[in-house]
Design a protein around this motif. Structure first.
Motif, short mmCIF file in Angstrom:
data_model
loop_
_atom_site.label_atom_id
_atom_site.label_comp_id
_atom_site.label_asym_id
_atom_site.label_seq_id
_atom_site.Cartn_x
_atom_site.Cartn_y
_atom_site.Cartn_z
N ASN A 42 -1.69 6.15 0.05
CA ASN A 42 -1.04 6.11 1.10
C ASN A 42 -1.57 6.85 2.45
OD1 ASN A 42 0.97 5.61 3.30
ND2 ASN A 42 2.65 5.81 1.75
N GLU A 44 -0.83 6.51 5.58
CA GLU A 44 0.12 6.88 6.50
C GLU A 44 -0.27 6.46 7.79
OE1 GLU A 44 2.45 10.74 4.90
OE2 GLU A 44 0.32 11.18 5.18
N THR A 45 -1.09 5.21 7.92
CA THR A 45 -1.18 4.56 9.26
C THR A 45 -1.13 3.03 9.16
OG1 THR A 45 -2.84 4.83 10.95
CG2 THR A 45 -3.88 4.64 8.53
N GLU A 59 -0.32 -2.32 3.26
CA GLU A 59 0.61 -1.10 3.16
C GLU A 59 1.88 -1.46 2.03
OE1 GLU A 59 1.78 -4.87 6.22
OE2 GLU A 59 -0.08 -3.08 5.87
N THR A 67 -0.11 10.36 -1.11
CA THR A 67 -0.96 10.63 0.19
C THR A 67 -2.27 11.31 -0.03
OG1 THR A 67 -0.12 12.75 0.79
CG2 THR A 67 1.11 10.63 1.56
#
Length: 185
Positions: A42, A44-45, A59, A67
């Protein structure tokens, strides 16, 4: 062959190339692939449409994936075991160093690496190009391209091919400055 080589490949979610959406690692020990690791990540963007088309990762596929920071405890021991190997290695090394910086991970300031693309140019100068898919097609190496697991395994098999052809990897090992994101001369 007593040396340990760590073939790795990353996929990125967008043009910034500062986050990872997938990582594949193939450990080469004693002349064979001894361990493999793969994970979606992941980032995170946001994801760019180009990267989604290229990798098939969006996504929705990574919403429940760990992460990079969460994966670090698992992948750091693998990455630290030997010389890092990648196809077009400066790209993968740059993405790795940007992720380490973004997550404020303390690792080491430098990492030794070698590029199977550069080695391919030396071992097979007659090939019309030395892209991963071209090299794999000519050498009958199975490839699921732009899949981090498939690309890292193919990279490992390319390295083994070069070594079996008598190539001395020492002349291709470079030192990458992980803090300033550049190859040292």
């Amino acid at each position: 062959m007593k040396d340990c080589y760590i073939a790795f490949d990353v996929e990125t979610p967008n043009y910034a190339n500062n986050r990872i959406s997938a990582i594949g690692i193939s450990v080469i020990q004693d002349g064979c692939i001894s361990e493999e690791f793969y994970s979606l990540v992941n980032p995170e963007t946001d994801f760019d449409p180009f990267n989604i088309r290229l990798t098939g990762i969006d996504e929705y596929k990574v919403w429940n994936a760990p992460t990079f920071l969460q994966l670090w405890e698992r992948i750091e021991p693998l990455l630290s075991r030997g010389v890092l190997i990648a196809h077009n290695a400066p790209f993968d090394m740059g993405v790795l160093s940007k992720c380490i910086e973004a997550y404020e991970i303390e690792w080491k300031p430098y990492a030794c690496y070698a590029c199977t693309c550069a080695m391919g140019r030396s071992c097979y100068p007659h090939f019309y190009n030395h892209r991963l898919n071209t090299m794999c097609r000519y050498l009958n190496i199975e490839l699921n391209h732009h899949d981090a697991a498939g690309d890292s395994r193919a990279c490992a098999l390319l390295l083994l091919n070069y070594l079996n052809h008598g190539m001395d990897i020492d002349g291709f090992i470079r030192k990458y400055d992980l803090i300033n994101r550049r190859t040292l001369r």
